[in-house]
Design a protein around this motif. Structure first.
Motif, PDB file in Angstrom:
ATOM      1  N   THR A  46      26.904  44.642  28.677  1.00 20.21           N
ATOM      2  CA  THR A  46      27.034  44.303  30.581  1.00 20.21           C
ATOM      3  C   THR A  46      26.290  45.615  31.193  1.00 20.21           C
ATOM      4  OG1 THR A  46      30.070  43.653  29.546  1.00 20.21           O
ATOM      5  CG2 THR A  46      29.267  45.052  31.556  1.00 20.21           C
ATOM      6  N   VAL A  47      25.798  46.590  30.579  1.00 22.57           N
ATOM      7  CA  VAL A  47      24.850  47.274  31.065  1.00 22.57           C
ATOM      8  C   VAL A  47      23.982  46.259  31.163  1.00 22.57           C
ATOM      9  CG1 VAL A  47      24.095  49.701  30.466  1.00 22.57           C
ATOM     10  CG2 VAL A  47      26.108  49.826  29.978  1.00 22.57           C
ATOM     11  N   ALA A  48      23.023  45.576  30.672  1.00 20.47           N
ATOM     12  CA  ALA A  48      22.237  45.082  30.213  1.00 20.47           C
ATOM     13  C   ALA A  48      22.400  44.373  31.569  1.00 20.47           C
ATOM     14  CB  ALA A  48      21.789  44.591  28.417  1.00 20.47           C
ATOM     15  N   PHE A  77      32.741  46.079  35.575  1.00 20.60           N
ATOM     16  CA  PHE A  77      33.129  44.759  36.136  1.00 20.60           C
ATOM     17  C   PHE A  77      34.316  44.973  37.948  1.00 20.60           C
ATOM     18  CE2 PHE A  77      31.438  42.467  32.205  1.00 20.60           C
ATOM     19  CZ  PHE A  77      30.350  41.417  32.829  1.00 20.60           C
ATOM     20  N   GLY A  78      34.924  45.793  36.945  1.00 19.99           N
ATOM     21  CA  GLY A  78      35.784  45.900  38.764  1.00 19.99           C
ATOM     22  C   GLY A  78      34.800  46.313  39.735  1.00 19.99           C
ATOM     23  N   GLY A  79      34.013  47.405  39.300  1.00 21.58           N
ATOM     24  CA  GLY A  79      32.828  47.980  39.932  1.00 21.58           C
ATOM     25  C   GLY A  79      31.858  47.061  40.780  1.00 21.58           C
ATOM     26  N   MET A 138      32.313  40.186  44.543  1.00 22.91           N
ATOM     27  CA  MET A 138      32.444  39.195  42.876  1.00 22.91           C
ATOM     28  C   MET A 138      32.226  39.678  42.024  1.00 22.91           C
ATOM     29  SD  MET A 138      28.110  37.082  43.817  1.00 22.91           S
ATOM     30  CE  MET A 138      29.225  37.548  46.024  1.00 22.91           C
ATOM     31  N   PRO A 139      32.556  39.142  40.912  1.00 22.06           N
ATOM     32  CA  PRO A 139      32.506  39.277  39.568  1.00 22.06           C
ATOM     33  C   PRO A 139      31.624  39.217  39.277  1.00 22.06           C
ATOM     34  CG  PRO A 139      33.726  37.625  38.846  1.00 22.06           C
ATOM     35  CD  PRO A 139      33.475  37.809  40.742  1.00 22.06           C
ATOM     36  N   ARG A 158      26.028  53.295  42.811  1.00 24.56           N
ATOM     37  CA  ARG A 158      26.761  53.263  43.263  1.00 24.56           C
ATOM     38  C   ARG A 158      27.940  53.261  41.776  1.00 24.56           C
ATOM     39  NH1 ARG A 158      26.175  52.604  48.760  1.00 24.56           N
ATOM     40  NH2 ARG A 158      27.102  50.131  48.213  1.00 24.56           N
ATOM     41  N   LEU A 159      26.980  52.054  41.098  1.00 23.39           N
ATOM     42  CA  LEU A 159      28.019  51.515  39.979  1.00 23.39           C
ATOM     43  C   LEU A 159      28.004  52.608  38.986  1.00 23.39           C
ATOM     44  CD1 LEU A 159      29.515  49.083  39.216  1.00 23.39           C
ATOM     45  CD2 LEU A 159      26.953  48.093  38.522  1.00 23.39           C
TER      46      LEU A 159
END
Length: 564
Positions: free
Chosen positions: A43-45, A202-204, A211-212, A225-226
């Motif tokens: 997810t970070v990648a 994913f929420g951020g 969009m996700p 910000r994310l």
């Protein structure tokens, strides 16, 4: 045959199913947590790739690790578990509860104080950890960089630093549960930490982009910000990790009494062990922070490349090394000096079991590393150049995986016989050697662009400096395992490292490469998510099948660990 020799043979030839079940529970818990850890890093990648934001995230997550590792699992294992286990074995639950309550109180006070200092002094912390970021302001002004990594890292550290205090308390809960031979829950609890970070990312992303996901739709400011949202999620995940263990701890504790007193039975003994262990852990952490410090001077992307490579590097160490070491420490601590032969036999058996799965992992990383990295991380902002750089850095680390896993168990052997000082001095030696090797290697390799090795690739230009750091870590790891074995010969002359067994596993792994490589060559040009599992499965199946056919005892031991 003497009674002592008979005991040693019995330990080697007929391991107790309960011990195997314990190590299997640890391995199962770690496996689930690590799988979610891989999903977290994917997810970070996806959002940050290999670049400036990912570099900042590496500094933010590393900054509180000093507190977590100094007062966390390693220190608890060496200083808390042996004393608490002894009090339980002596059928003194009230004394054990008072001891656990006093250690909890002292850890809480220390963790809270250090966490507060981390928030207040975030700016000097980032200055010390990543001094190379200090030049970012001038480069942003000159237009050569788009992000001031120093300012963002300071903001992130202030959010995430208190998380480490909570994770220290989680390590205390782990120590209590391990002493009561409950292993699965404390080692699977970190899964909640990973889930919290994934969910907040994913929420951020959804809130920022509408969009996700879709990292390409996020501007640099939105990614900033994310990143801060992810830090908030990490703190919340730490609370969940501690909280999920509490009901199980409460169920086991009798006579628990919270205090800050050092007069409680066992506390002074634990504190006397804490010092050398904290020193040892501190030296080990110094190695990680030196990597951070040095990589901050390298080209943008070096820090994040280290982050992804270290995750795969630590996977077999945690899964195969720590699962055995964690389950063995309480049992080794219960053996007396009169049972030295049994102690040594148990240690040799555990070392063989570690080598059985670690050696083929090393070989697989070296040969199929680019497939594994691609399958795990190639998504979103993480593309071909990032894949190759991380795979190359992972190759450097892979050469030291076996040494690091063996060292974990040998260190626990010292702790079990009451020697916490020797591993600390050997850790100093490891860090010194690693640094001496890494510094010239990394600066030389940072002059070599990745394209010079793998050909031109789209995206930002990347360099090979991080490889020098991974090679330095490998040399230091082998020096450490040699030194640990040398100094363990005094108290335990029969505690040999089974090099012959490791050599046989290496030969078996090399032979097993053929079918895996053949499958890779024959497969169509499918997506790496399809190709990698097929190739790795073919390699693993041949290795495990050959081991089973040859009657390698370790495969039966690991089968019993996982399946009873």
């Amino acid at each position: 045959m003497s009674d002592e020799s008979e005991t040693a043979s019995a330990v080697e030839e007929a391991p107790e199913s309960g011990e195997e079940s314990a190590a299997g529970s640890v391995a199962g818990g770690i496996f689930l947590s690590r799988i979610l850890g891989l999903l977290r890093e994917r997810t970070v990648a996806y959002f940050f790739g290999v670049g400036a934001h990912a570099d900042v995230l590496q500094v933010a997550f590393k900054s509180p690790n000093l507190l977590q590792n100094l007062l966390g699992e390693g220190t608890i294992s060496a200083a808390f578990i042996p004393i608490y286990s002894r009090l339980i074995d002596e059928e003194r639950p009230e004394a054990a509860g008072r001891f656990a309550g006093a250690i909890f109180g002292l850890l809480l006070a220390a963790a809270a104080g250090v966490a507060l200092l981390g928030v207040v002094f975030a700016e000097p912390i980032v200055t010390v950890l990543a001094p190379g970021f200090l030049d970012d302001a001038a480069q942003v002004a000159a237009g050569t960089l788009s992000l001031n990594r120093f300012d963002l890292a300071v903001r992130a550290v202030r959010i995430i630093f208190p998380m480490a205090g909570v994770l220290v308390l989680s390590a205390w809960a782990l120590g209590v549960l391990n002493s009561h031979r409950q292993f699965f829950v404390p080692y699977v609890a970190p899964a909640l930490w990973n889930v919290a970070i994934i969910a907040t990312l994913f929420g951020g992303g959804y809130m920022l982009a509408g969009m996700p996901g879709v990292p390409g739709a996020l501007s640099s400011d939105a990614l900033t910000r994310l990143l801060l949202v992810a830090c908030v999620g990490a703190f919340g995940g730490g609370l969940l990790q501690f909280g999920v263990q509490l009901p199980f701890v409460v169920r086991q504790m009798k006579g628990f009494s919270f205090s800050l007193s050092i007069r409680v039975e066992g506390v002074r003994e634990a504190l006397s062990a804490f010092g050398p262990v904290v020193a040892s852990r501190g030296v080990a952490q110094l190695s990680a922070y030196l990597d951070l410090f040095l990589a901050s001077w390298l080209a943008v992307g070096a820090l994040s490349a280290l982050r992804y490579a270290q995750l795969l590097y630590m996977l077999p160490i945690s899964l195969f090394g720590m699962s055995v070491a964690a389950s063995e420490l309480p049992e080794l601590s219960r053996l007396t000096q009169e049972k030295a032969a049994a102690f040594s036999a148990r240690l040799r058996r555990s070392l063989r079991q570690i080598a059985f799965l670690t050696v083929p992992t090393v070989v697989g990383y070296l040969v199929f590393g680019v497939l594994l990295v691609g399958a795990l991380f190639r998504t979103g902002q993480f593309q071909a150049g990032s894949t190759w750089l991380v795979a190359i850095v992972l190759g450097g680390y892979s050469l030291g995986i076996l040494a690091t896993t063996l060292s974990r168990l040998l260190q626990n052997a010292f702790y079990a016989i009451g020697d916490t000082t020797t591993p600390a001095w050997i850790a100093v030696l490891r860090v010194t050697v690693s640094t001496i090797v890494a510094v010239p290697a990394m600066f030389w390799l940072d002059t070599i662009p990745l394209a010079a090795v793998v050909g031109p690739l789209p995206g930002d230009e990347l360099f090979l400096g991080a490889l020098g750091l991974s090679l330095g870590a490998t040399v230091g790891a082998w020096v450490e395992v040699a030194a640990l074995r040398h100094w363990l010969q005094g108290p335990l002359p029969d505690a040999r490292i089974p090099w012959g067994n490791a050599g046989r596993m290496l030969g078996l792994a090399l032979v097993s490469l053929g079918p895996g490589a053949a499958v890779w060559g024959l497969l169509p040009n499918w997506h790496v998510l399809v190709v990698a599992p097929i190739v790795v499965a073919a390699y693993a199946a041949v290795y495990l099948g050959a081991a089973w056919g040859l009657g390698v005892g370790a495969i039966e031991a690991w089968t019993r660990r996982f399946f009873g």
